[in-house]
Design a protein around this motif. Structure first.
Motif, PDB file in Angstrom:
ATOM      1  N   ARG A   1      11.517  -4.482  51.862  1.00  0.00           N
ATOM      2  CA  ARG A   1      10.935  -5.692  51.301  1.00  0.00           C
ATOM      3  C   ARG A   1      12.023  -6.762  51.226  1.00  0.00           C
ATOM      4  NH1 ARG A   1       6.435  -7.112  48.333  1.00  0.00           N
ATOM      5  NH2 ARG A   1       6.689  -8.856  46.882  1.00  0.00           N
ATOM      6  N   CYS A   2      11.761  -7.892  51.881  1.00  0.00           N
ATOM      7  CA  CYS A   2      12.721  -9.015  51.903  1.00  0.00           C
ATOM      8  C   CYS A   2      14.090  -8.553  52.373  1.00  0.00           C
ATOM      9  CB  CYS A   2      12.812  -9.666  50.539  1.00  0.00           C
ATOM     10  SG  CYS A   2      11.261 -10.369  49.953  1.00  0.00           S
ATOM     11  N   SER A   3      14.101  -7.821  53.499  1.00  0.00           N
ATOM     12  CA  SER A   3      15.348  -7.329  54.108  1.00  0.00           C
ATOM     13  C   SER A   3      16.099  -6.369  53.197  1.00  0.00           C
ATOM     14  CB  SER A   3      16.263  -8.506  54.493  1.00  0.00           C
ATOM     15  OG  SER A   3      15.608  -9.380  55.401  1.00  0.00           O
ATOM     16  N   ASN A   4      15.429  -5.851  52.192  1.00  0.00           N
ATOM     17  CA  ASN A   4      16.058  -4.868  51.303  1.00  0.00           C
ATOM     18  C   ASN A   4      15.270  -3.566  51.339  1.00  0.00           C
ATOM     19  OD1 ASN A   4      18.063  -6.677  50.308  1.00  0.00           O
ATOM     20  ND2 ASN A   4      16.520  -7.572  48.933  1.00  0.00           N
ATOM     21  N   ILE A   5      15.987  -2.478  51.167  1.00  0.00           N
ATOM     22  CA  ILE A   5      15.326  -1.181  51.090  1.00  0.00           C
ATOM     23  C   ILE A   5      14.638  -1.085  49.726  1.00  0.00           C
ATOM     24  CG2 ILE A   5      15.676   1.319  51.056  1.00  0.00           C
ATOM     25  CD1 ILE A   5      18.057   0.922  52.891  1.00  0.00           C
ATOM     26  N   ALA A   6      13.364  -0.714  49.718  1.00  0.00           N
ATOM     27  CA  ALA A   6      12.594  -0.662  48.485  1.00  0.00           C
ATOM     28  C   ALA A   6      11.785   0.626  48.453  1.00  0.00           C
ATOM     29  CB  ALA A   6      11.669  -1.879  48.367  1.00  0.00           C
ATOM     30  N   ILE A   7      11.262   0.931  47.277  1.00  0.00           N
ATOM     31  CA  ILE A   7      10.394   2.099  47.107  1.00  0.00           C
ATOM     32  C   ILE A   7       9.113   1.664  46.405  1.00  0.00           C
ATOM     33  CG2 ILE A   7      12.286   3.768  47.053  1.00  0.00           C
ATOM     34  CD1 ILE A   7      11.918   3.845  43.977  1.00  0.00           C
ATOM     35  N   ARG A   8       8.039   2.379  46.684  1.00  0.00           N
ATOM     36  CA  ARG A   8       6.757   2.149  46.021  1.00  0.00           C
ATOM     37  C   ARG A   8       6.339   3.448  45.340  1.00  0.00           C
ATOM     38  NH1 ARG A   8       1.982  -0.079  49.616  1.00  0.00           N
ATOM     39  NH2 ARG A   8       3.208  -2.005  49.325  1.00  0.00           N
ATOM     40  N   LEU A   9       6.107   3.378  44.039  1.00  0.00           N
ATOM     41  CA  LEU A   9       5.762   4.573  43.278  1.00  0.00           C
ATOM     42  C   LEU A   9       4.407   5.103  43.724  1.00  0.00           C
ATOM     43  CD1 LEU A   9       6.918   3.568  39.676  1.00  0.00           C
ATOM     44  CD2 LEU A   9       7.982   5.243  41.182  1.00  0.00           C
ATOM     45  N   ALA A  10       4.375   6.426  43.936  1.00  0.00           N
ATOM     46  CA  ALA A  10       3.134   7.092  44.308  1.00  0.00           C
ATOM     47  C   ALA A  10       2.478   7.776  43.122  1.00  0.00           C
ATOM     48  CB  ALA A  10       3.391   8.114  45.414  1.00  0.00           C
ATOM     49  N   THR A  11       3.223   8.023  42.071  1.00  0.00           N
ATOM     50  CA  THR A  11       2.701   8.635  40.830  1.00  0.00           C
ATOM     51  C   THR A  11       3.189   7.834  39.645  1.00  0.00           C
ATOM     52  OG1 THR A  11       4.605  10.133  40.646  1.00  0.00           O
ATOM     53  CG2 THR A  11       2.685  10.949  41.852  1.00  0.00           C
ATOM     54  N   ASP A  12       2.480   7.967  38.532  1.00  0.00           N
ATOM     55  CA  ASP A  12       2.909   7.294  37.300  1.00  0.00           C
ATOM     56  C   ASP A  12       4.175   7.949  36.762  1.00  0.00           C
ATOM     57  OD1 ASP A  12       0.750   5.640  37.496  1.00  0.00           O
ATOM     58  OD2 ASP A  12      -0.529   6.870  36.181  1.00  0.00           O
ATOM     59  N   ILE A  13       5.006   7.110  36.114  1.00  0.00           N
ATOM     60  CA  ILE A  13       6.223   7.633  35.528  1.00  0.00           C
ATOM     61  C   ILE A  13       5.921   8.645  34.440  1.00  0.00           C
ATOM     62  CG2 ILE A  13       8.264   7.027  34.169  1.00  0.00           C
ATOM     63  CD1 ILE A  13       8.529   6.272  37.062  1.00  0.00           C
ATOM     64  N   SER A  14       4.907   8.357  33.615  1.00  0.00           N
ATOM     65  CA  SER A  14       4.585   9.254  32.507  1.00  0.00           C
ATOM     66  C   SER A  14       4.161  10.635  33.012  1.00  0.00           C
ATOM     67  CB  SER A  14       3.479   8.639  31.647  1.00  0.00           C
ATOM     68  OG  SER A  14       2.326   8.397  32.441  1.00  0.00           O
TER      69      SER A  14
END
Length: 339
Positions: free
Chosen positions: A321-334
């Motif tokens: 994302r915007c030339s940066n490595i990013a992650i998208r959460l697949a599960t809730d943190i809780s």
């Protein structure tokens, strides 16, 4: 039959106890007739000794003192508006005692108001001494200020006196209930007014009770009244009455809650994304060189574990994302944290 014959019938003749010319004292008379054992104090033991013990172990209720202090201010103001007199109300004492012991200390003549707290499904007692009774009646009926009311002993209280004192007691109960609103909204309803402690028995003689005594002064006249609440009545709010407090702030501290929430939301947290794990021998690790490739058996679409402080929080997909490595959460943190 002579005197010598009577001496023979006694277990210890006077000549044998204290000499021929000696006279008996009270101890000698008690010993002669066998009263020593009957006069000896009875030693209580077992559960009865524990129940009837004068030593009372009770919990201190700090918030109850705050309630009583608030009640003093409002009750004094309302009484001034009601009688147009300069009335001073002071909190004399807050303590605990057994219900029977408190009732035995009530000085008669007096009035005892039995009131009910519907929210707690229990009762309490308000005791008003004779000095305050005559002062209230004199003030309500327009008596001369600064004069001591005439006290007439040996007669029962009239219906007018009972009605006027009941009015004052209900006013005190309303102010007491208002002071309790910060802890729990309640209503205190005066059910009846008695003149004998036996008809105001709302608890067992050995039941522990908390009471507060107030002093009311009306320009040279006045007296005391007490509010007694058995511990069984206070049980629904006992935990709240045990709370400590700062100044006169009651209950939860909203300011610190808001400050803690803002601080937590603005705290920086370092999150680690684990691309994969691989077991290797220490010899192979020591032999690793720059540019060497490690196979982690992970595909581009496989979910990666998200860690914080070594604790797994959940799973995420890696991307850009915007030339940066990013992650998208697949599960809730809780949900990830609970595992």
């Amino acid at each position: 039959m002579g005197d010598d014959d009577f001496d023979d019938l006694l277990p210890n003749p006077p000549s044998m106890v204290a000499g021929a010319d000696a006279t008996f004292d009270q101890a000698g008379i008690d010993a002669l007739f066998g009263f020593e054992e009957s006069l000896a104090p009875v030693q209580k033991s077992g559960l009865k000794a524990v129940i009837e013990s004068n030593v009372i172990s009770h919990e201190k209720l700090p918030m109850l003192e705050v309630v009583c202090e608030r009640m003093v201010r409002s009750f004094a103001t309302n009484m001034r508006n009601l009688t147009s007199d300069a009335i001073d109300v002071n909190l004399e004492q807050i303590s605990s005692t057994r219900f029977g012991e408190f009732m035995n200390r009530v000085s008669l003549p007096a009035m005892l108001g039995v009131f009910k707290v519907p929210e707690w499904e229990n009762y309490g007692v308000v005791t008003v001494d004779s000095g305050l009774i005559y002062a209230v009646v004199d003030a309500f009926l327009g008596g001369r200020k600064g004069s001591n009311p005439v006290r007439i002993d040996g007669r029962a209280f009239t219906s007018i006196e009972t009605s006027l004192v009941s009015r004052m007691v209900q006013l005190a109960l309303d102010d007491f209930a208002t002071a309790f609103e910060a802890i729990q909204p309640v209503k205190m309803e005066l059910e009846r007014v008695e003149t004998s402690p036996r008809f105001a028995a709302i608890a067992g003689p050995s039941n522990l009770s908390a009471f507060a005594t107030f002093r009311v002064d009306m320009e040279g006249r006045g007296g005391n009244f007490s509010i007694l609440l058995p511990y069984a009545t206070l049980e629904p709010v006992r935990e709240k009455l045990l709370q400590r407090f700062m100044g006169e702030k009651m209950g939860r501290d909203r300011m610190w809650e808001s400050h803690m929430a803002q601080s937590l939301f603005s705290t920086e947290v370092i999150v680690d994304v684990v691309l994969g794990e691989k077991h290797m021998r220490l010899q192979d690790v020591m032999g690793m060189q720059v540019g060497q490739t490690l196979g982690l058996n992970r595909g581009p679409d496989d979910p990666l574990e998200v860690h914080c402080g070594g604790i797994s929080l959940g799973h995420a997909h890696i991307g850009q994302r915007c030339s940066n490595i990013a992650i998208r959460l697949a599960t809730d943190i809780s949900k990830g944290f609970s595992k």
